[in-house]
Design an enzyme around this catalytic site. Sequence first.
Site, PDB file in Angstrom:
ATOM      1  N   ILE A   1     -34.051  35.368  -3.051  1.00  0.00           N
ATOM      2  CA  ILE A   1     -35.437  35.476  -2.568  1.00  0.00           C
ATOM      3  C   ILE A   1     -35.850  36.946  -2.367  1.00  0.00           C
ATOM      4  CG2 ILE A   1     -35.073  35.411  -0.041  1.00  0.00           C
ATOM      5  CD1 ILE A   1     -37.202  33.179   0.029  1.00  0.00           C
TER       6      ILE A   1
ATOM      7  N   HIS B   1     -20.904  32.327  -1.277  1.00  0.00           N
ATOM      8  CA  HIS B   1     -21.734  32.566  -2.467  1.00  0.00           C
ATOM      9  C   HIS B   1     -21.380  33.921  -3.042  1.00  0.00           C
ATOM     10  CE1 HIS B   1     -23.777  34.197   1.058  1.00  0.00           C
ATOM     11  NE2 HIS B   1     -24.257  35.131   0.252  1.00  0.00           N
TER      12      HIS B   1
HETATM   13  P1  5GP Z   1     -25.342  37.451   2.193  1.00  0.00           P
HETATM   14  O1  5GP Z   1     -25.844  38.614   2.978  1.00  0.00           O
HETATM   15  O2  5GP Z   1     -25.010  36.264   3.061  1.00  0.00           O
HETATM   16  O3  5GP Z   1     -24.219  37.814   1.249  1.00  0.00           O
HETATM   17  O4  5GP Z   1     -26.517  37.052   1.231  1.00  0.00           O
HETATM   18  C1  5GP Z   1     -27.442  36.054   1.498  1.00  0.00           C
HETATM   19  C2  5GP Z   1     -28.517  36.177   0.444  1.00  0.00           C
HETATM   20  O5  5GP Z   1     -29.281  34.992   0.470  1.00  0.00           O
HETATM   21  C3  5GP Z   1     -29.466  37.357   0.657  1.00  0.00           C
HETATM   22  O6  5GP Z   1     -29.451  38.211  -0.491  1.00  0.00           O
HETATM   23  C4  5GP Z   1     -30.832  36.686   0.862  1.00  0.00           C
HETATM   24  O7  5GP Z   1     -31.895  37.404   0.270  1.00  0.00           O
HETATM   25  C5  5GP Z   1     -30.625  35.331   0.209  1.00  0.00           C
HETATM   26  N1  5GP Z   1     -31.430  34.268   0.814  1.00  0.00           N
HETATM   27  C6  5GP Z   1     -31.547  33.969   2.148  1.00  0.00           C
HETATM   28  N2  5GP Z   1     -32.354  32.917   2.332  1.00  0.00           N
HETATM   29  C7  5GP Z   1     -32.745  32.517   1.081  1.00  0.00           C
HETATM   30  C8  5GP Z   1     -33.605  31.460   0.630  1.00  0.00           C
HETATM   31  O8  5GP Z   1     -34.167  30.673   1.403  1.00  0.00           O
HETATM   32  N3  5GP Z   1     -33.775  31.361  -0.721  1.00  0.00           N
HETATM   33  C9  5GP Z   1     -33.167  32.204  -1.608  1.00  0.00           C
HETATM   34  N4  5GP Z   1     -33.403  32.005  -2.916  1.00  0.00           N
HETATM   35  N5  5GP Z   1     -32.363  33.213  -1.209  1.00  0.00           N
HETATM   36  C10 5GP Z   1     -32.164  33.373   0.121  1.00  0.00           C
END
Ligand code: 5GP
Length: 107
Positions: free
Chosen positions: A31, A98
């Site tokens: 996103i 992820h």
């Molecule tokens: P982390 O910091 O946990 O490795 O990455 C989480 C990722 O998920 C971030 O890059 C953030 O932009 C993405 N993200 C969070 N909420 C959503 C959402 O509702 N939809 C999408 N497509 N991405 C999301």
Amino acid sequence: MEKSIFTRIMEGEIPAKVEYEDEQVIVIHDIAPKARVHLLIIPRKPIATLMDVTPEDLPLIGHIHQVAQTLAKKLELPGFRLINNCGKEGGQEVFHIHYHFLAGFTE
Ligand code: 5GP
């Protein structure tokens, strides 16, 4: 465990742009993209962090690498980064494992 935002996306509760899916993973567009191509490869199994991966999950982790190859071929990308943020100290915000698939840095 409370449903993660990614489980809610997989269940169709929250919309997302899906690039690829199979029985083990879903791939969506981030996103808030940090590169021209910024995808998230998300296992359907809700493992919280890389530190929670068990030996029985290792085929799934291998599969994620195969999916990265598939994406690179599909999107005709000559290179990419595959990143896992593990734990708060590692910058992880969503506690459903992820991998970030990023590409397009030289454009
Ligand atoms: P982390 O910091 O946990 O490795 O990455 C989480 C990722 O998920 C971030 O890059 C953030 O932009 C993405 N993200 C969070 N909420 C959503 C959402 O509702 N939809 C999408 N497509 N991405 C999301």
